[in-house]
Enzyme design. Structure first.
Site, PDB file in Angstrom:
ATOM      1  CG  HIS A 237     -40.082  31.038  19.116  1.00  0.00           C
ATOM      2  ND1 HIS A 237     -40.677  29.845  19.425  1.00  0.00           N
ATOM      3  CD2 HIS A 237     -39.328  30.782  18.016  1.00  0.00           C
ATOM      4  CE1 HIS A 237     -40.296  28.915  18.568  1.00  0.00           C
ATOM      5  NE2 HIS A 237     -39.472  29.459  17.709  1.00  0.00           N
TER       6      HIS A 237
ATOM      7  CG  HIS B 100     -36.121  33.773  11.308  1.00  0.00           C
ATOM      8  ND1 HIS B 100     -36.623  34.540  12.344  1.00  0.00           N
ATOM      9  CD2 HIS B 100     -35.556  32.696  11.893  1.00  0.00           C
ATOM     10  CE1 HIS B 100     -36.374  33.936  13.493  1.00  0.00           C
ATOM     11  NE2 HIS B 100     -35.727  32.818  13.251  1.00  0.00           N
TER      12      HIS B 100
END
Length: 736
Positions: free
Chosen positions: A94, A48
């Site tokens: 998300h 990430h």
């Protein structure tokens, strides 16, 4: 050290680090890391934050143009729109948190992307989103739709920014891993953009905003792993958002920026204090010393590890001019927010973290980011699928019946139930609301407008990643063009499965090549983005979903075009070539029950030529209504134009050279529907011939139905009932 656990292979694995990556850490620092240091490496070296599987491929994206002020690498991209004004925008995901806790996952997704924009010095003016859910009949889908939509609306509405557009889709491949991609757009002065790189030694590093809690610890690591049957246990790693605190943070940040207090600024997003502090120091070629005893906390007894990895929301880190420290503190206190000097910049190029008088971490700061593992993972191209020949497709029903059914399916039906929960007109600058090709938002205090859109067709990307990547960009370019905007730049959100599987990495590489080629040909650079990998559950990956957020400029927002027919008796023109391509079409999938075939090829030269001509017609005032053709093809687009206006259409029969169903529902690219006054039709057709742009007249506006010569007409009322019915009924509890 403060009773930290012993480092074991199991603990290393639990932090998402491979054995060879841990060996690399040992070599880098020359000793065993502390528990806090292990957490820091885990945060900075996960997928990430480090982009370790994607970075080498992202380098091929076109990112420069004369109007690009800031490309990828900062909190958001920045483009120049003239008159000293800049647009700041970005999209990011998300996904994992929203599957586990849909309301909070979605709210914090919106909050995070808004912070990325105002961190650069911009005031947010609009949000968009792209939402992908599982099959309607899946047990969790209704719950996830309800929670995510409420979360997106709850945060945006409370914060005070309009949500003006987006996408919603359903597919069984998202059953165990939904996608929540959020985009934010802001306006700033072009000469007052703020960046993350710290400068100057012994400058105060200030913590701003809300207090730190234990929510979100390992959030970034969770976003770098695939799901399994125990995913629900990760609920504590989902952050909790407070839009009212974020609104205060926005106003306080913009005020101290205006006062000239700020040297550098970074929001605390993924990996919280760790990532923000490391990035500020590393980008400025400086060290950072942090004293965690000064960090405002809302829970007692928090360890250094917890404070460094917390992803509590609504927090910022700034490097301030020392002489402005008191002034900045007064501003933050006025807004009721925490303000604490938590460290200083140093010349050491070390990242030093102290807590309770002990040094909990002492690491080389550049290597934390720059020396993250970089992988050129094995990848295999997706196998080419055969072309579906229209004459071999049996039509199970007539054209009118197919239209009525198709327009009421989960993917094609009205998403009014979704966007009516969003305040899309707050701030008073939304000129075109959700439901059209692109939103149009007025640039305050002038005639300019922004055209905003989010696009991707995942089934195309699965069938042919290269063509699917091209099409996602081309669709965004077309949508902006269809409202009269000049496409300027994109942000991307690349959602894929496990990159350690060569076929998934092949999808990623193929899509990226397609995106790169389209952006280059269309002069549509990538200025920001996000990569979300490991979107799979128990080995089942999502459809490859490279969402494209596009931004375009209108010199005069009052001259934008919309898709609604404007009057009866106008000529309906079809611009672009029609071959009747049924492969991967929604007609083939939802009417014929066949999800197969090669997707339509994308001719980028035709996209540019046709789009430039359509935009010219809009600017000249010739076009009265414009709609680009995409999912569902020609007849779905016509029905949408008719429903938006209440005016029907009388249409010529399909050309005898094409199969009727393929003509009406094929998804050939680079096409638009345009209406012009009857008196202009001949002139426009002649002009198009002169420009070598394919253009034919297919009918005339009028009546209360879609009436095709030789077919039974379908009334607008009947279409609207089908179009509006499915989603409210489904969310009301009726069976899928």
């Amino acid at each position: 050290m403060k009773n930290e656990p012993k480092i074991t292979p199991e603990l290393v694995a639990a932090h998402g680090l491979k054995p060879d990556e841990y060996e690399r850490i040992l070599k880098l620092i020359g000793r065993e890391p502390t528990f806090t240091e292990l957490g820091i490496f885990s945060a900075m070296w996960n997928e990430h934050c480090s982009y370790k599987s994607s970075r080498i491929h992202l380098r091929g994206l076109p990112t420069k143009a004369p109007w690009v002020i800031q490309g990828p690498g900062e909190n958001a991209g920045v483009i120049d729109i003239g008159d000293g004004q800049a647009v700041v925008f970005k999209m990011e995901s998300h996904n994992h948190p929203s599957y586990i806790e849909p309301y909070q996952g979605a709210t914090t997704g919106v909050g995070g992307i808004l912070r990325d924009v105002f961190t650069m010095g911009a005031r947010p003016i609009a949000c968009l989103n792209a939402l992908s859910f599982g099959a309607p009949e899946h047990a969790k889908t209704r719950h996830l739709v309800s929670g995510v939509v409420a979360g997106v609306g709850g945060y945006g509405n409370s914060f005070g920014v309009p949500t003006v557009g987006g996408q919603v889709r359903f597919h069984t491949r998202y059953d165990g891993n939904i996608l929540v991609n959020a985009m934010a757009v802001g306006l700033a002065d072009a000469d007052k953009i703020f960046y993350a790189a710290a400068s100057g030694v012994n400058m105060p590093i200030v913590y701003l905003g809300s207090k730190t809690g234990r929510d979100g610890i390992h959030g970034a690591s969770m976003a770098s792993a695939e799901f399994d049957d125990k995913s629900e246990e990760k609920r504590p790693t989902v952050q909790v958002g407070d839009p009212f605190a974020e609104k205060l943070l926005l106003e306080a940040c913009l005020e101290i920026m205006e006062k000239g207090c700020v040297i550098a600024i970074q929001d605390m997003g993924a990996a919280g204090l760790t990532c923000s502090a490391v990035e500020m120091g590393a980008k400025g070629d400086l060290g950072v010393d942090l004293d965690l005893d000064a960090v405002p906390t809302r829970e007692t007894g928090m360890s250094a590890y917890e404070m460094m990895l917390s992803e509590s929301q609504e927090r910022m880190l700034m490097v301030l001019k020392p002489e402005k420290e008191k002034e900045a503190e007064a501003i933050f206190k006025k807004w009721g927010l925490d303000f604490a000097v938590v460290g200083y910049t140093t010349p050491s190029k070390r990242f030093v973290v102290k807590h309770g008088g002990d040094v909990m971490a002492d690491l080389p700061i550049k290597e934390l980011g720059d020396e993250a593992p970089l992988y050129d993972r094995p990848h295999v191209p997706s196998a080419a699928l055969p072309v579906v020949h229209a004459r071999e497709v049996m039509a199970p029903m007539g054209v009118g019946s197919a239209l009525e059914k198709l327009i009421g399916t989960p993917d094609m039906c009205s998403k009014r139930w979704v966007w009516e929960q969003y305040d899309h007109v707050i701030l008073g600058n939304t000129m075109q609301r959700p439901g059209g090709d692109a939103a149009v938002v007025r640039v305050q205090d002038g005639p300019k407008g922004l055209a905003l859109t989010v696009d991707v067709t995942p089934r195309y990307c699965e069938a042919d990643p290269f063509e699917g990547g091209k099409q996602a960009v081309a669709e965004a370019w077309r949508n902006i063009t269809a409202v009269g905007g000049k496409p300027l730049a994109i942000t991307d959100n690349l959602n894929f499965g496990n990159p350690e599987r060569p076929e998934i990495m092949g999808q990623f590489v193929g899509c990226l090549k397609g995106i790169s080629e389209a952006c280059r040909t269309l002069d549509f650079p990538v200025v920001s983005g996000n990569v979300s990998l490991y979107n799979e559950t128990n080995g089942r990956a999502i459809l490859p979903t490279p969402s494209i957020g596009g931004v375009g400029l209108l010199d005069d927002f009052t001259k934008s075009a919309s898709l609604a027919f404007k009057a009866e008796g106008e000529a309906i023109l079809l611009i672009g070539e029609t071959h009747g391509w049924l492969g991967q079409s929604v007609y083939l999938r939802d009417i014929c029950g066949r999800e197969e075939g090669a997707p339509p090829p994308v001719d980028l030269a035709a996209e540019k030529r046709n789009g430039d001509c359509v935009r010219g017609m809009i600017h000249a005032g010739t076009a009265t209504a414009v709609h680009d053709l995409s999912d569902g093809g020609l007849l779905i687009a016509l029905a949408e134009m008719a429903m938006a206006s209440g005016i029907g259409a009388k249409l010529l029969a399909a050309p005898t050279s094409l199969v009727s169903q393929a003509y009406w529902f094929g998804e050939d690219q680079a096409r638009y529907l345009v209406t012009v006054p009857e008196t202009e039709a001949g002139r426009v057709l002649a002009k198009m011939r002169g420009c070598e742009v394919p253009c034919v007249r297919i009918g005339t506006t009028g009546g209360d139905a879609i009436a095709i010569a030789g077919e039974a007409p379908v009334t607008i009322d009947k279409l609207r009932t089908s179009f509006e019915r499915w989603l409210p009924e489904y969310m009301g509890g009726k069976a899928a």
